[in-house]
Design a protein around this motif. Structure first.
Motif, PDB file in Angstrom:
ATOM      1  N   THR A 173       0.845  -1.192   0.000  1.00 12.03           N
ATOM      2  CA  THR A 173       0.000   0.000   0.000  1.00 12.03           C
ATOM      3  C   THR A 173       0.882   1.244   0.000  1.00 12.03           C
ATOM      4  O   THR A 173       2.017   1.223   0.497  1.00 12.03           O
ATOM      5  N   TYR A 174       0.365   2.325  -0.555  1.00 16.10           N
ATOM      6  CA  TYR A 174       1.078   3.604  -0.505  1.00 16.10           C
ATOM      7  C   TYR A 174       1.089   4.165   0.918  1.00 16.10           C
ATOM      8  O   TYR A 174       2.073   4.759   1.348  1.00 16.10           O
ATOM      9  N   GLN A 175      -0.039   3.984   1.625  1.00 16.48           N
ATOM     10  CA  GLN A 175      -0.139   4.445   3.006  1.00 16.48           C
ATOM     11  C   GLN A 175       0.318   3.323   3.942  1.00 16.48           C
ATOM     12  O   GLN A 175      -0.274   2.249   3.983  1.00 16.48           O
TER      13      GLN A 175
ATOM     14  N   LEU B   8      -2.761  10.627  -8.414  1.00 16.58           N
ATOM     15  CA  LEU B   8      -1.761   9.983  -7.564  1.00 16.58           C
ATOM     16  C   LEU B   8      -0.696  10.992  -7.191  1.00 16.58           C
ATOM     17  O   LEU B   8       0.003  11.532  -8.050  1.00 16.58           O
ATOM     18  N   LYS B   9      -0.587  11.249  -5.879  1.00 15.54           N
ATOM     19  CA  LYS B   9       0.466  12.106  -5.345  1.00 15.54           C
ATOM     20  C   LYS B   9       1.302  11.254  -4.394  1.00 15.54           C
ATOM     21  O   LYS B   9       1.880  10.265  -4.816  1.00 15.54           O
ATOM     22  N   ASP B  10       1.340  11.603  -3.120  1.00 18.23           N
ATOM     23  CA  ASP B  10       1.992  10.692  -2.174  1.00 18.23           C
ATOM     24  C   ASP B  10       1.173   9.428  -1.995  1.00 18.23           C
ATOM     25  O   ASP B  10       1.706   8.332  -1.860  1.00 18.23           O
ATOM     26  N   ILE B  11      -0.165   9.592  -1.971  1.00 13.56           N
ATOM     27  CA  ILE B  11      -1.109   8.487  -2.053  1.00 13.56           C
ATOM     28  C   ILE B  11      -2.171   8.893  -3.067  1.00 13.56           C
ATOM     29  O   ILE B  11      -2.161  10.011  -3.589  1.00 13.56           O
ATOM     30  N   TYR B  12      -3.103   7.999  -3.350  1.00  9.15           N
ATOM     31  CA  TYR B  12      -4.145   8.329  -4.310  1.00  9.15           C
ATOM     32  C   TYR B  12      -5.119   9.358  -3.717  1.00  9.15           C
ATOM     33  O   TYR B  12      -5.435   9.330  -2.524  1.00  9.15           O
ATOM     34  N   HIS B  13      -5.597  10.250  -4.593  1.00 10.17           N
ATOM     35  CA  HIS B  13      -6.620  11.224  -4.240  1.00 10.17           C
ATOM     36  C   HIS B  13      -7.870  10.929  -5.065  1.00 10.17           C
ATOM     37  O   HIS B  13      -7.783  10.765  -6.286  1.00 10.17           O
ATOM     38  N   SER B  14      -9.003  10.865  -4.386  1.00  9.67           N
ATOM     39  CA  SER B  14     -10.285  10.612  -5.048  1.00  9.67           C
ATOM     40  C   SER B  14     -11.140  11.872  -4.948  1.00  9.67           C
ATOM     41  O   SER B  14     -11.472  12.311  -3.838  1.00  9.67           O
ATOM     42  N   TYR B  15     -11.499  12.435  -6.097  1.00  6.43           N
ATOM     43  CA  TYR B  15     -12.286  13.668  -6.137  1.00  6.43           C
ATOM     44  C   TYR B  15     -13.735  13.304  -6.443  1.00  6.43           C
ATOM     45  O   TYR B  15     -14.050  12.805  -7.531  1.00  6.43           O
TER      46      TYR B  15
ATOM     47  N   ILE C  42      -5.199  -5.441   5.664  1.00  6.50           N
ATOM     48  CA  ILE C  42      -3.859  -4.873   5.476  1.00  6.50           C
ATOM     49  C   ILE C  42      -3.549  -4.544   4.015  1.00  6.50           C
ATOM     50  O   ILE C  42      -2.552  -3.884   3.730  1.00  6.50           O
ATOM     51  N   GLU C  43      -4.394  -4.988   3.078  1.00  3.18           N
ATOM     52  CA  GLU C  43      -4.114  -4.725   1.668  1.00  3.18           C
ATOM     53  C   GLU C  43      -4.955  -3.596   1.091  1.00  3.18           C
ATOM     54  O   GLU C  43      -4.644  -3.082   0.009  1.00  3.18           O
ATOM     55  N   ALA C  44      -6.024  -3.215   1.762  1.00  2.00           N
ATOM     56  CA  ALA C  44      -6.795  -2.049   1.322  1.00  2.00           C
ATOM     57  C   ALA C  44      -6.002  -0.786   1.633  1.00  2.00           C
ATOM     58  O   ALA C  44      -5.483  -0.616   2.740  1.00  2.00           O
ATOM     59  N   ASP C  45      -5.900   0.104   0.656  1.00  2.00           N
ATOM     60  CA  ASP C  45      -5.091   1.313   0.805  1.00  2.00           C
ATOM     61  C   ASP C  45      -5.953   2.459   1.330  1.00  2.00           C
ATOM     62  O   ASP C  45      -7.183   2.364   1.413  1.00  2.00           O
ATOM     63  N   TYR C  46      -5.291   3.550   1.680  1.00  2.00           N
ATOM     64  CA  TYR C  46      -5.978   4.776   2.074  1.00  2.00           C
ATOM     65  C   TYR C  46      -5.918   5.778   0.926  1.00  2.00           C
ATOM     66  O   TYR C  46      -4.931   5.836   0.186  1.00  2.00           O
ATOM     67  N   THR C  47      -6.979   6.554   0.780  1.00  2.00           N
ATOM     68  CA  THR C  47      -7.023   7.606  -0.231  1.00  2.00           C
ATOM     69  C   THR C  47      -7.447   8.917   0.420  1.00  2.00           C
ATOM     70  O   THR C  47      -8.137   8.923   1.454  1.00  2.00           O
ATOM     71  N   MET C  48      -7.034  10.010  -0.181  1.00  2.00           N
ATOM     72  CA  MET C  48      -7.512  11.323   0.246  1.00  2.00           C
ATOM     73  C   MET C  48      -8.789  11.621  -0.542  1.00  2.00           C
ATOM     74  O   MET C  48      -8.745  11.780  -1.768  1.00  2.00           O
ATOM     75  N   VAL C  49      -9.902  11.649   0.152  1.00  2.00           N
ATOM     76  CA  VAL C  49     -11.200  11.840  -0.488  1.00  2.00           C
ATOM     77  C   VAL C  49     -11.577  13.311  -0.421  1.00  2.00           C
ATOM     78  O   VAL C  49     -11.636  13.903   0.665  1.00  2.00           O
ATOM     79  N   HIS C  50     -11.841  13.901  -1.582  1.00  2.00           N
ATOM     80  CA  HIS C  50     -12.160  15.324  -1.685  1.00  2.00           C
ATOM     81  C   HIS C  50     -13.670  15.497  -1.822  1.00  2.00           C
ATOM     82  O   HIS C  50     -14.266  15.086  -2.821  1.00  2.00           O
TER      83      HIS C  50
END
Length: 416
Positions: A107-109, A258-265, A299-307
């Motif tokens: 994962t990225y996070q 995709l930045k440091d982690i994925y961003h979902s808008y 443990i395999e599901a990642d975190y995203t920044m949700v906008h």
């Protein structure tokens, strides 16, 4: 042991604390995705039958593999500390380290996933029904967060039904709950004093209606048919989005980056208060962790920044928050939306684990802190809501409130 001793000293020195109602403590920003799991639900308010296991899970996003400890306390119906000593409601020991954890994979996070199941080798059983609070501490005895849960005995039948409000002024906006409690195993002595009820809409304790008295007694039945006291605002169906695939747009997601982690808008939302009601199936404010092509979601599901974004004029004396069970319906700085004068939108960014999420926008008065769910979403009597009814009993001379019955219903079949 140190935390228990400290709490005992506080209670001895300041007896007034015994009368204080306890509130849940929200976690710091690096602790996410607090869930209670059972065979059928995830992320909901845990109402467990006596003897059923309790399973708490959460993620720590700092990557330090910290040690965490849990403390369990018993409370009265009104969430004041009960007079029971720990050995009366808990078999074994608490204030023990959570032993089961594993680190994220691919994962990225980076995060560590912690799991606590009760009973275990140290805490062998919870012996009494009623209200409980589980508190999680770090290695420095600092309280990280706390969550409420309930344990019930199946001693009474709790019949529930949802009706349209009997108040014609709000008949198009409210739903009323009728209750019928019956039993052959409990002799209700003076039910006006010994029986207490709690009605919960969509697992949200913040809006619960408590301590309604029975209006009628027919043999071994207690009947509640109030006109206004048992009525909830109908609200509206929750909005939802899904981020099970972080690499592409999914349900409710306009585009990703995709930045440091994925961003979902997410798509920009608009107020629904003055729009016609539309049935839109939801999970009543809850969430479900899910991700495609992953074997172990823990443990395999990642975190995203949700906008999040809401098209709305700026409110001078009120704040707008993102609201849902992803943080136990808490109003905090992280959920507060900021008005962007360039786009004329309210905006907010939350770090959330991949999954399916319900949310809505609520308004909080800056001066009074009063929360309103209907200012933006609207209130409709047709809305599908989940209702839980808890029945507490303290016999004359008893020392604590037992939770003796539990009923659940939905407003999908609401009637007049």
């Amino acid at each position: 042991m140190k935390k228990n001793f400290y709490n005992l000293i506080l209670l001895l020195l300041t007896p007034s604390l015994i009368l204080c109602q306890v509130a849940e403590v929200s976690p710091p920003d690096f602790i996410k995705t607090i869930t209670f799991k059972s065979n059928t639900t995830q992320g909901q308010l845990p109402v467990l039958k006596l003897g059923e296991p309790l399973q708490l899970e959460f993620d720590a996003l700092n990557g330090n593999e910290e040690d965490f400890y849990y403390v369990i306390e018993h409370f009265n119906f009104d969430w004041t500390p009960s007079t029971l000593v720990k050995s009366e409601y808990l078999k074994g020991l608490d204030n023990q380290r959570i032993l089961t954890y594993k680190n994220s994979f691919n994962t990225y996070q980076i995060y560590s996933h912690y799991e606590l199941t009760i009973p275990n080798q140290q805490t062998r059983a919870l012996l009494k029904s009623g209200n409980y609070m589980i508190s999680i501490y770090d290695d420095y005895d600092e309280l990280m967060f706390s969550r409420k849960f309930m344990i019930y005995e199946d001693l009474v039948n709790v019949g529930t039904s949802v009706k349209r409000s009997r108040d014609v002024k709000v008949i198009a906006e409210k739903q009323s709950i009728d209750i019928e409690i019956s039993t052959n195993s409990v002799n209700f002595n003076n039910p006006l004093q010994t029986i207490k009820t709690l009605i919960i809409q969509n697992n949200n304790l913040n809006t619960a209606i408590s301590d309604l008295k029975p209006q009628y007694t027919l043999g071994n039945k207690l009947i509640y048919r109030y006109d206004t006291e048992s009525a909830f605002w109908g609200g509206n169906e929750y909005i939802y989005f899904e981020t099970k695939d972080v690499r592409s747009s999914s349900l409710g997601v306009q585009f990703i980056d995709l930045k440091d982690i994925y961003h979902s808008y997410l798509f920009t939302n608009v107020p629904r208060k003055n729009q016609p009601y539309t049935y839109n199936p939801d999970i009543n404010g809850n969430f479900l962790v899910t991700a495609i092509d992953q074997t172990d979601l823990d443990i395999e599901a990642d975190y995203t920044m949700v906008h999040f974004s809401l098209s709305h004029e700026e409110l001078k004396d009120k704040d707008i928050h993102v609201y849902g069970n992803f943080n136990a319906f808490a109003i905090e700085d992280l959920t507060k939306m900021i008005f962007n004068p360039e786009s004329k939108r309210y905006e907010c960014i939350l770090r959330l684990k991949q999954g399916f999420y319900n949310y809505k926008y609520v308004v909080v008065d800056k001066a009074t802190k009063e929360l309103s769910e209907g200012v933006i979403s609207g209130n409709f009597w047709q809305t599908e809501n989940n209702y839980k009814v808890l029945v507490y009993y303290r016999d004359l001379g008893a020392r604590f409130d037992r939770l003796i019955g539990y009923g659940e219903t939905s407003s999908v079949n609401i009637s007049n």
